[in-house]
Design a protein around this motif. Structure first.
Motif, mmCIF file in Angstrom:
data_model
loop_
_atom_site.group_PDB
_atom_site.id
_atom_site.type_symbol
_atom_site.label_atom_id
_atom_site.label_comp_id
_atom_site.label_asym_id
_atom_site.label_seq_id
_atom_site.Cartn_x
_atom_site.Cartn_y
_atom_site.Cartn_z
ATOM 1 N N PRO A 106 -3.698 -11.992 -14.695
ATOM 2 C CA PRO A 106 -3.780 -10.531 -14.602
ATOM 3 C C PRO A 106 -3.507 -10.024 -13.189
ATOM 4 C CG PRO A 106 -5.971 -11.482 -14.732
ATOM 5 C CD PRO A 106 -5.010 -12.603 -14.991
ATOM 6 N N TYR A 107 -2.990 -8.807 -13.095
ATOM 7 C CA TYR A 107 -2.689 -8.203 -11.796
ATOM 8 C C TYR A 107 -2.580 -6.695 -11.958
ATOM 9 C CZ TYR A 107 2.017 -7.796 -13.717
ATOM 10 O OH TYR A 107 3.094 -7.485 -14.521
ATOM 11 N N VAL A 108 -2.572 -6.009 -10.820
ATOM 12 C CA VAL A 108 -2.308 -4.574 -10.765
ATOM 13 C C VAL A 108 -1.026 -4.399 -9.967
ATOM 14 C CG1 VAL A 108 -3.124 -2.323 -9.962
ATOM 15 C CG2 VAL A 108 -4.766 -4.001 -10.876
ATOM 16 N N LYS A 109 -0.054 -3.749 -10.543
ATOM 17 C CA LYS A 109 1.232 -3.575 -9.864
ATOM 18 C C LYS A 109 1.133 -2.475 -8.814
ATOM 19 C CE LYS A 109 6.177 -3.358 -10.935
ATOM 20 N NZ LYS A 109 7.183 -3.246 -12.033
ATOM 21 N N PHE A 110 1.817 -2.682 -7.696
ATOM 22 C CA PHE A 110 1.851 -1.654 -6.653
ATOM 23 C C PHE A 110 3.197 -1.663 -5.957
ATOM 24 C CE2 PHE A 110 1.159 -5.282 -3.957
ATOM 25 C CZ PHE A 110 1.500 -4.907 -2.667
ATOM 26 N N ASP A 111 3.497 -0.549 -5.321
ATOM 27 C CA ASP A 111 4.724 -0.445 -4.530
ATOM 28 C C ASP A 111 4.416 -0.373 -3.043
ATOM 29 O OD1 ASP A 111 6.664 -0.449 -6.647
ATOM 30 O OD2 ASP A 111 6.031 1.585 -7.143
ATOM 31 N N ARG A 112 3.332 0.340 -2.703
ATOM 32 C CA ARG A 112 2.916 0.449 -1.312
ATOM 33 C C ARG A 112 1.395 0.455 -1.257
ATOM 34 N NH1 ARG A 112 5.382 5.799 1.104
ATOM 35 N NH2 ARG A 112 3.836 5.355 2.717
ATOM 36 N N PHE A 113 0.852 0.293 -0.061
ATOM 37 C CA PHE A 113 -0.589 0.097 0.051
ATOM 38 C C PHE A 113 -1.406 1.317 -0.330
ATOM 39 C CE2 PHE A 113 0.421 -3.902 1.846
ATOM 40 C CZ PHE A 113 -0.738 -4.671 1.791
ATOM 41 N N ASN A 114 -0.827 2.492 -0.310
ATOM 42 C CA ASN A 114 -1.561 3.663 -0.786
ATOM 43 C C ASN A 114 -1.880 3.548 -2.272
ATOM 44 O OD1 ASN A 114 -2.145 5.167 1.438
ATOM 45 N ND2 ASN A 114 -0.531 6.696 1.161
ATOM 46 N N ASP A 115 -1.026 2.831 -3.028
ATOM 47 C CA ASP A 115 -1.305 2.593 -4.445
ATOM 48 C C ASP A 115 -2.576 1.747 -4.606
ATOM 49 O OD1 ASP A 115 1.077 3.924 -5.101
ATOM 50 O OD2 ASP A 115 2.233 2.062 -5.009
ATOM 51 N N ILE A 116 -2.715 0.748 -3.753
ATOM 52 C CA ILE A 116 -3.899 -0.104 -3.784
ATOM 53 C C ILE A 116 -5.122 0.709 -3.368
ATOM 54 C CG2 ILE A 116 -4.993 -2.178 -2.854
ATOM 55 C CD1 ILE A 116 -2.219 -3.307 -2.311
ATOM 56 N N LYS A 117 -4.937 1.530 -2.341
ATOM 57 C CA LYS A 117 -6.047 2.346 -1.851
ATOM 58 C C LYS A 117 -6.582 3.253 -2.949
ATOM 59 C CE LYS A 117 -7.269 5.498 1.909
ATOM 60 N NZ LYS A 117 -6.763 6.251 3.074
ATOM 61 N N LYS A 118 -5.691 3.881 -3.700
ATOM 62 C CA LYS A 118 -6.110 4.766 -4.791
ATOM 63 C C LYS A 118 -6.895 3.997 -5.846
ATOM 64 C CE LYS A 118 -2.199 7.954 -4.246
ATOM 65 N NZ LYS A 118 -0.915 8.413 -4.839
ATOM 66 N N ASP A 119 -6.457 2.773 -6.130
ATOM 67 C CA ASP A 119 -7.147 1.954 -7.123
ATOM 68 C C ASP A 119 -8.545 1.580 -6.650
ATOM 69 O OD1 ASP A 119 -6.914 0.396 -9.707
ATOM 70 O OD2 ASP A 119 -7.345 -1.250 -8.331
ATOM 71 N N LEU A 120 -8.669 1.246 -5.367
ATOM 72 C CA LEU A 120 -9.967 0.857 -4.827
ATOM 73 C C LEU A 120 -10.894 2.057 -4.667
ATOM 74 C CD1 LEU A 120 -8.944 -1.847 -2.189
ATOM 75 C CD2 LEU A 120 -9.948 -2.190 -4.451
ATOM 76 N N ILE A 121 -10.337 3.228 -4.450
ATOM 77 C CA ILE A 121 -11.150 4.456 -4.421
ATOM 78 C C ILE A 121 -11.677 4.752 -5.820
ATOM 79 C CG2 ILE A 121 -11.051 6.968 -4.151
ATOM 80 C CD1 ILE A 121 -9.148 6.557 -1.800
ATOM 81 N N LYS A 122 -10.804 4.585 -6.809
ATOM 82 C CA LYS A 122 -11.194 4.799 -8.201
ATOM 83 C C LYS A 122 -12.315 3.850 -8.599
ATOM 84 C CE LYS A 122 -9.237 4.905 -12.879
ATOM 85 N NZ LYS A 122 -7.996 4.702 -13.684
#
Length: 217
Positions: free
Chosen positions: A195-211
């Motif tokens: 399993p994984y979460v797809k991202f394009d840039r680190f702001n995508d990861i940041k949004k996921d971790l904020i969520k």
């Protein structure tokens, strides 16, 4: 309190250009013929990189200029700060070499970031890998065994996140609590059913971790 860490690959994940491609494009066009042999498994990763890095033939000042010209994801400095402000530790885990990673980290103002990578030294106008086969994280293929490193970090941290972009990153992805994947890595992880979460840039990861509530901003 949860002890956690965020671990990221460097080339192609934090950086927008792999250092070996900079060397090939600038100093070692013959490397393009070796690239398919590496990707097919005919050459080990560590042998391919050693050959490329030993084909620069420039003074150290020029190599440093080349290193610092490599662009990184613009989101990374803010992301690193957000992780650290939320109580997490940030690691860079790379099968490249700390010779070019550490100057970029320092140049971009990234503080308290631990770089885990193959040791590199400047000698005879080239970069040479200085790898210890007796080291606990040694890998015959990659120099550093990313999966072993993640497993060791999981003994120290309650939660370990990982981000990567290519085949070497598929191995630590198996052991991370959550993997963020881009470029070639999603397809590889699909095949492995990891399993994984797809991202394009680190702001995508940041949004996921904020969520998730891991980051506050």
């Amino acid at each position: 309190m949860t002890k956690w860490a965020f671990v990221s690959d460097f080339d192609g994940t934090i950086s927008k250009r792999d250092f070996y491609w900079l060397v090939i494009d600038t100093y070692f066009p013959e490397g393009r013929d070796l690239y398919p042999k590496w990707k097919s498994g005919e050459w080990k990763d560590i042998d391919f990189l050693a050959k490329v890095f030993a084909s620069i033939h420039q003074n150290e000042e020029q190599i440093t200029k080349d290193i610092l010209s490599i662009p990184i994801d613009e989101d990374v400095p803010d992301f690193v700060c957000a992780v650290q402000e939320a109580g997490g530790d940030f690691y860079i885990l790379s099968a490249g070499t700390d010779y070019y990673i550490k100057p970029i980290v320092e140049n971009r103002g990234l503080k308290n970031v631990t770089v885990l990578s193959n040791k590199g030294v400047y000698r005879d106008q080239n970069i040479h890998l200085d790898i210890d086969p007796a080291h606990w994280s040694y890998s015959e293929r990659y120099g550093i065994d990313k999966a072993t490193v993640i497993k060791r970090l999981k003994e120290e941290y309650d939660v370990v996140y990982f981000a990567g972009d290519s085949e070497p990153d598929s191995h630590p992805a198996v052991f991370a609590d959550r993997t963020y994947a881009k470029e070639a890595l999603p397809d590889i992880l699909d095949e492995k059913r990891v399993p994984y979460v797809k991202f394009d840039r680190f702001n995508d990861i940041k949004k996921d971790l904020i969520k998730e509530g891991r980051l506050t901003k």
